[in-house]
Every structure is written in structure tokens, then in C-alpha cells.
Write an enzyme that holds these catalytic residues in place. Structure first.
Site, PDB file in Angstrom:
ATOM      1  N   ASN A   7       0.876  -1.166   0.000  1.00  0.00           N
ATOM      2  CA  ASN A   7       0.000   0.000   0.000  1.00  0.00           C
ATOM      3  C   ASN A   7       0.916   1.220   0.000  1.00  0.00           C
ATOM      4  O   ASN A   7       1.479   1.587   1.026  1.00  0.00           O
ATOM      5  CB  ASN A   7      -0.882  -0.034   1.254  1.00  0.00           C
ATOM      6  CG  ASN A   7      -1.873   1.116   1.278  1.00  0.00           C
ATOM      7  OD1 ASN A   7      -1.816   2.021   0.453  1.00  0.00           O
ATOM      8  ND2 ASN A   7      -2.784   1.077   2.237  1.00  0.00           N
ATOM      9  N   ARG A  90      -2.494  -2.210  -3.521  1.00  0.00           N
ATOM     10  CA  ARG A  90      -3.767  -1.530  -3.285  1.00  0.00           C
ATOM     11  C   ARG A  90      -3.805  -0.291  -4.185  1.00  0.00           C
ATOM     12  O   ARG A  90      -2.877   0.519  -4.171  1.00  0.00           O
ATOM     13  CB  ARG A  90      -3.864  -1.083  -1.839  1.00  0.00           C
ATOM     14  CG  ARG A  90      -5.096  -0.279  -1.593  1.00  0.00           C
ATOM     15  CD  ARG A  90      -5.095   0.385  -0.257  1.00  0.00           C
ATOM     16  NE  ARG A  90      -6.355   1.084  -0.090  1.00  0.00           N
ATOM     17  CZ  ARG A  90      -6.474   2.219   0.579  1.00  0.00           C
ATOM     18  NH1 ARG A  90      -5.442   2.770   1.158  1.00  0.00           N
ATOM     19  NH2 ARG A  90      -7.646   2.788   0.685  1.00  0.00           N
ATOM     20  N   HIS A 179     -13.557   1.541  -0.007  1.00  0.00           N
ATOM     21  CA  HIS A 179     -13.523   0.476   1.015  1.00  0.00           C
ATOM     22  C   HIS A 179     -14.025  -0.850   0.444  1.00  0.00           C
ATOM     23  O   HIS A 179     -14.454  -1.736   1.197  1.00  0.00           O
ATOM     24  CB  HIS A 179     -14.414   0.801   2.235  1.00  0.00           C
ATOM     25  CG  HIS A 179     -13.861   1.862   3.144  1.00  0.00           C
ATOM     26  ND1 HIS A 179     -14.678   2.735   3.810  1.00  0.00           N
ATOM     27  CD2 HIS A 179     -12.600   2.179   3.501  1.00  0.00           C
ATOM     28  CE1 HIS A 179     -13.933   3.558   4.542  1.00  0.00           C
ATOM     29  NE2 HIS A 179     -12.655   3.237   4.360  1.00  0.00           N
ATOM     30  N   LEU A 208     -16.291   1.260   9.729  1.00  0.00           N
ATOM     31  CA  LEU A 208     -16.196   2.498  10.516  1.00  0.00           C
ATOM     32  C   LEU A 208     -14.782   2.662  11.053  1.00  0.00           C
ATOM     33  O   LEU A 208     -14.435   2.127  12.106  1.00  0.00           O
ATOM     34  CB  LEU A 208     -17.199   2.450  11.684  1.00  0.00           C
ATOM     35  CG  LEU A 208     -18.636   2.027  11.334  1.00  0.00           C
ATOM     36  CD1 LEU A 208     -19.487   1.912  12.594  1.00  0.00           C
ATOM     37  CD2 LEU A 208     -19.273   3.007  10.347  1.00  0.00           C
ATOM     38  N   ARG A 240     -13.959  14.135   7.920  1.00  0.00           N
ATOM     39  CA  ARG A 240     -14.776  14.485   6.750  1.00  0.00           C
ATOM     40  C   ARG A 240     -16.237  14.679   7.151  1.00  0.00           C
ATOM     41  O   ARG A 240     -16.751  13.908   7.965  1.00  0.00           O
ATOM     42  CB  ARG A 240     -14.709  13.377   5.684  1.00  0.00           C
ATOM     43  CG  ARG A 240     -13.351  13.185   5.082  1.00  0.00           C
ATOM     44  CD  ARG A 240     -13.451  12.207   3.902  1.00  0.00           C
ATOM     45  NE  ARG A 240     -12.135  11.721   3.545  1.00  0.00           N
ATOM     46  CZ  ARG A 240     -11.761  10.448   3.597  1.00  0.00           C
ATOM     47  NH1 ARG A 240     -12.620   9.510   3.962  1.00  0.00           N
ATOM     48  NH2 ARG A 240     -10.539  10.109   3.264  1.00  0.00           N
ATOM     49  N   GLU A 383      -7.779  -5.997   5.058  1.00  0.00           N
ATOM     50  CA  GLU A 383      -7.718  -5.622   3.639  1.00  0.00           C
ATOM     51  C   GLU A 383      -6.487  -6.212   2.957  1.00  0.00           C
ATOM     52  O   GLU A 383      -6.531  -6.589   1.794  1.00  0.00           O
ATOM     53  CB  GLU A 383      -7.755  -4.091   3.501  1.00  0.00           C
ATOM     54  CG  GLU A 383      -9.149  -3.554   3.784  1.00  0.00           C
ATOM     55  CD  GLU A 383      -9.206  -2.081   4.101  1.00  0.00           C
ATOM     56  OE1 GLU A 383      -8.869  -1.698   5.237  1.00  0.00           O
ATOM     57  OE2 GLU A 383      -9.591  -1.301   3.213  1.00  0.00           O
TER      58      GLU A 383
HETATM   59  P1  ADP Z   1      -8.192   3.767   9.343  1.00  0.00           P
HETATM   60  O1  ADP Z   1      -9.449   4.170   8.662  1.00  0.00           O
HETATM   61  O2  ADP Z   1      -7.177   4.863   9.415  1.00  0.00           O
HETATM   62  O3  ADP Z   1      -7.638   2.419   8.928  1.00  0.00           O
HETATM   63  P2  ADP Z   1      -9.035   2.380  11.746  1.00  0.00           P
HETATM   64  O4  ADP Z   1      -9.897   1.407  11.037  1.00  0.00           O
HETATM   65  O5  ADP Z   1      -7.845   1.899  12.472  1.00  0.00           O
HETATM   66  O6  ADP Z   1      -8.618   3.627  10.866  1.00  0.00           O
HETATM   67  O7  ADP Z   1      -9.984   3.139  12.792  1.00  0.00           O
HETATM   68  C1  ADP Z   1      -9.553   4.225  13.552  1.00  0.00           C
HETATM   69  C2  ADP Z   1     -10.687   4.633  14.459  1.00  0.00           C
HETATM   70  O8  ADP Z   1     -11.031   3.535  15.329  1.00  0.00           O
HETATM   71  C3  ADP Z   1     -10.303   5.796  15.369  1.00  0.00           C
HETATM   72  O9  ADP Z   1     -11.385   6.710  15.469  1.00  0.00           O
HETATM   73  C4  ADP Z   1     -10.110   5.105  16.696  1.00  0.00           C
HETATM   74  O10 ADP Z   1     -10.352   5.959  17.780  1.00  0.00           O
HETATM   75  C5  ADP Z   1     -11.173   4.025  16.627  1.00  0.00           C
HETATM   76  N1  ADP Z   1     -10.960   3.001  17.650  1.00  0.00           N
HETATM   77  C6  ADP Z   1      -9.944   2.111  17.758  1.00  0.00           C
HETATM   78  N2  ADP Z   1     -10.077   1.391  18.913  1.00  0.00           N
HETATM   79  C7  ADP Z   1     -11.193   1.850  19.519  1.00  0.00           C
HETATM   80  C8  ADP Z   1     -11.877   1.529  20.732  1.00  0.00           C
HETATM   81  N3  ADP Z   1     -11.419   0.592  21.555  1.00  0.00           N
HETATM   82  N4  ADP Z   1     -13.016   2.207  21.035  1.00  0.00           N
HETATM   83  C9  ADP Z   1     -13.479   3.171  20.207  1.00  0.00           C
HETATM   84  N5  ADP Z   1     -12.891   3.519  19.064  1.00  0.00           N
HETATM   85  C10 ADP Z   1     -11.761   2.883  18.725  1.00  0.00           C
END
Ligand code: ADP
Length: 399
Positions: A7, A90, A179, A208, A240, A383
């Protein structure tokens, strides 16, 4: 069979190498801050491997990819470059041209390059990664896996915007969705978990993370998704805005001094959860909300409200829904968000089980009550593994 997944970002390179027998991760690495005075290079290896973190100047991607290859050799992850059976890349935007992963040749790189106006930040970085690794390993087949491809099954009524048709024909203005690799991976796992054939599964998949999107999946195929021509549309995300009245842009241009670039930046980087409460990390927002911070509470309420509206919309177009899927950093780790999103949907056959939802677990977890018509699953996405599997499939089709 060893498959390397890459990536390539504008100032970073992420990679993971898999032994496809048993889907084992042999090593994964991250090279960050390329082009800065001090860059960071971290690699973790599976089982008996060697882990390291280095800080050193890495002037460009060419140097970064050479260091990656050297590290894979030095840590004996591979004995020779030819140990790698294929490289999967990717690629964010495949436009309407790429409906599935493809073996990369000059025509493919030329098309990815032509799609740069649709993804001006991501596609050039992805392309740089492809071009450099093709030079470093000219004899290894390389495959492009597109974030947009899974959504290419959307019907015209879902992917067209209500704009003059000429804008679609001449400028390719339409919904593409993103995604896709994640939605495709988790929906296939959901089908197998529920004992349903993939091509019969109807579900709503919710990825999410920092970026967030929902997809309506009918008979295993995406029929609508919340992100649009760009990842800005749809759900409220870390930074966003997601959906809003497009006239806000004209209004801001008229009443503030902001130009188009500044408004673009505002909507992509200063809005969403960050704009609402000054924070985009859901862990910290949750902590603040529990401590009584009203803005953090509001950010969570708005996030869940928007997502609920999409669940309602997708239930309407899908009619029969086998399951809801929560994935991505927030979807996988936040019982609070899952609870709030699903509560009040009992009249639609959605019953979340508080105890199951709050129990921490790894792997696929069902968090619905027995009587729930619509199952609710938490599925960790992967992914890179999906890219590796798709790459392997292309390789096998070639023989
Ligand atoms: P990306 O889209 O950059 O790959 P991720 O899928 O790692 O991001 O998601 C990041 C989000 O997940 C952040 O908002 C982070 O705070 C949230 N997150 C990770 N662990 C937790 C948790 N235990 N409780 C709530 N939110 C979490």
C-alpha cells in the site's frame, strides 16, 4: 506461495508478506515520513522473526522500496526476491474501467494514470509503488486491487447523480464508492459464518474507521454505498463531513474569504468528528463523553444518527437483510457505538444483545439476541489479506 502486499501512500509505504499456506503473515512493515529529514522504518516479523525500528533519512519511494527488499532478505523472510510469487498493490481508484483485480501491464498503469484526476492524492502514490516494484522485481507478476471495484455492480439508478448526463459522459461524474476490499472481505466471511452461500447473502456492511462507509449488499454484490465520487460523501467520519447540502459550499465561498481549495480542505480535514468536538479519535471522544463533555456526546449522537439513517435506507432497498456487519477500528472496538446505532431498530427486526456486545473478543462475533431477525456481526477486517487472496486468484487464473 509467498505474496507481498503493498500500500504505497504519498509519504509512506505499508507492506505485508503472506505465506498463503495457512494465510500466515511472515512480516509486515511501515515506512513513514519519506522525503523528510528523518524517516521511520519499522518491520515486525511473524513467530521467530526479527523486529526492528529504525530512524534514518529515506529520500524517496525508490529508496524506501529498496530498503523494504533488503529488510525482507536480511530477516530471512525471503531467501531471494524470486521467492515472492506475486505482488498485490492496493489502488484506490479504478474508475469504471476496473471491475475486478487485474494483472498489471503497461496498459493498466496507463489507465491508472489517466484516472489521477478522480483520485489526485492516492492514485499517483499507488502508481509510484507499482512502477518502482516493477523495476525492482521485473519477473514477478504484479496485480492491482482497487478500492472501487467491488462497487462496480451498482445499478445506474444508484451510481448516477441527478445532474446533466453529459457530466457523467464527459467528466465521469458518478458514485464509485470505496472500502470495496473491506466490504467484500467481511461480507464473504459473514456468509460463511452464517452458513449462507456468498451469492445469496443480503447484508449491510459498515466499515467504521477514520474513513467510514456503509454498503448495501444484495446476493453478495454491492448495490449501493455511502461514499460517492470521492470518499467525502456519506457517513460522518474522523475529519470528513460526509453528506451535507452542497449549497453550503457556494454560501461559504460568498460570505467568507475561503477559496475552493480552502473549502475542500475544510470539508475533508477539519470537519466530521473533529469539526463537531475538536477530536477525531473515537476512543478519546468516548472518554470525554462519559466524563460529561457535551460536544463529545453530540459528536457520538450525530455519528450514530447518520449511520442509522443509512441502515434504514439500505433496509428499504434490500428488503430482506440477513445481517448487519460492523468492521473498521470503531466498528470492531466500540460497543457503545454499536449499541447506540442498533437501539431503537427493534421494529425492523434488529435486536442487539447488550451482554454479547460488551464482551471483548477476537474473530467474528455475533452480538444479536436470539430472536433478532437480522443478525448483527462484528468482523475484523483484513484488507491486506483480501488483496493477497485476490492476487493469488489472478495468478491461478493465469495458469
Ligand atoms: P483507518 O481508517 O485509518 O484504517 P481504523 O480502522 O484503524 O482507521 O480506525 C480508527 C478509528 O477507530 C479511530 O477513530 C479510533 O479511535 C477508533 N478506535 C480504535 N479502537 C477503539 C476503541 N477501543 N473504542 C473506540 N474507538 C476505537
Amino acid at each position: 506461495m509467498k505474496i507481498l502486499v503493498i500500500n504505497s501512500g504519498s509519504s509512506s509505504i505499508k507492506y505485508k508478506i503472506f505465506d498463503m499456506k495457512g494465510m500466515k503473515v511472515l512480516a509486515n512493515g511501515l515506512i513513514e515520513k519519506i522525503g523528510r529529514d528523518i524517516s521511520r522504518f519499522r518491520q515486525r516479523s511473524g513467530e521467530s522473526g526479527v523486529d526492528f525500528t529504525k530512524e534514518l533519512p529515506i529520500k524517496d519511494h525508490t529508496r524506501g522500496f529498496s530498503l523494504m527488499m533488503e529488510a525482507l532478505l536480511e530477516t530471512s523472510t525471503i531467501d531471494h526476491i524470486s521467492d515472492i510469487s506475486a505482488i498485490g498493490h492496493r489502488v484506490v481508484h479504478g474508475g469504471k474501467k476496473f471491475k475486478a483485480p487485474v494483472l498489471i501491464d503497461n496498459e493498466v498503469t496507463a489507465t491508472i494514470s489517466r484516472l489521477i484526476p478522480l483520485a489526485p492524492i492516492h492514485n499517483p502514490a499507488n502508481l509510484t509503488g507499482i512502477e518502482i516494484t516493477m523495476k525492482l522485481a521485473p519477473n514477478i507478476p504484479q496485480v492491482a486491487v482497487f478500492d472501487t471495484a467491488f462497487h462496480q455492480t451498482m445499478p445506474e439508478m444508484a451510481f448516477l447523480y441527478a445532474l446533466p448526463r453529459s457530466l457523467y459522459e464527459h467528466y465521469h461524474v458518478r458514485r464509485y464508492g470505496f472500502h470495496g476490499t473491506s466490504h467484500s472481505y467481511v461480507s464473504r466471511l459473514a456468509a460463511s459464518f452464517l452458513g449462507i452461500e456468498s451469492r445469496r447473502l443480503n447484508c449491510i456492511s459498515m466499515h467504521l474507521g477514520n474513513g467510514a462507509s456503509a454498503a448495501a449488499i444484495e446476493k453478495g454484490r454491492s448495490i449501493d454505498t455511502s461514499m460517492g465520487m470521492t470518499p467525502l460523501e456519506g457517513l460522518i467520519m474522523g475529519t470528513r463531513s460526509g453528506d451535507m447540502d452542497p449549497a453550503i459550499i457556494f454560501y461559504l465561498a460568498r460570505v467568507t474569504n475561503m477559496d475552493i481549495q480552502e473549502i475542500d480542505h475544510l470539508l475533508n480535514f477539519d470537519s466530521g468528528l473533529l469539526g463537531i468536538c475538536g477530536e477525531n479519535d473515537m476512543r478519546l471522544i468516548t472518554k470525554r463523553a462519559i466524563e460529561g463533555d457535551a460536544n463529545a456526546r453530540l459528536a457520538i449522537d450525530m455519528f450514530c444518527h447518520r449511520l442509522k439513517k443509512y441502515i434504514g435506507a439500505y433496509l428499504a432497498i434490500l428488503r430482506r437483510v440477513d445481517c448487519l456487519i460492523f468492521t473498521g477500528g470503531i466498528g470492531e472496538n466500540s460497543p457503545l457505538i454499536r449499541q447506540q446505532v442498533c437501539s431503537g431498530l427493534e421494529h425492523l427486526g434488529i435486536f442487539i444483545d447488550a451482554e454479547r456486545n460488551n464482551k471483548s473478543s477476537t474473530g467474528i462475533t455475533a452480538i444479536h439476541k436470539e430472536q433478532s431477525q437480522v443478525k448483527i456481526l462484528v468482523i475484523p477486517t483484513d484488507e491486506e489479506l483480501e488483496i493477497a487472496q485476490q492476487t493469488k486468484k489472478i495468478l491461478q487464473e493465469r495458469h
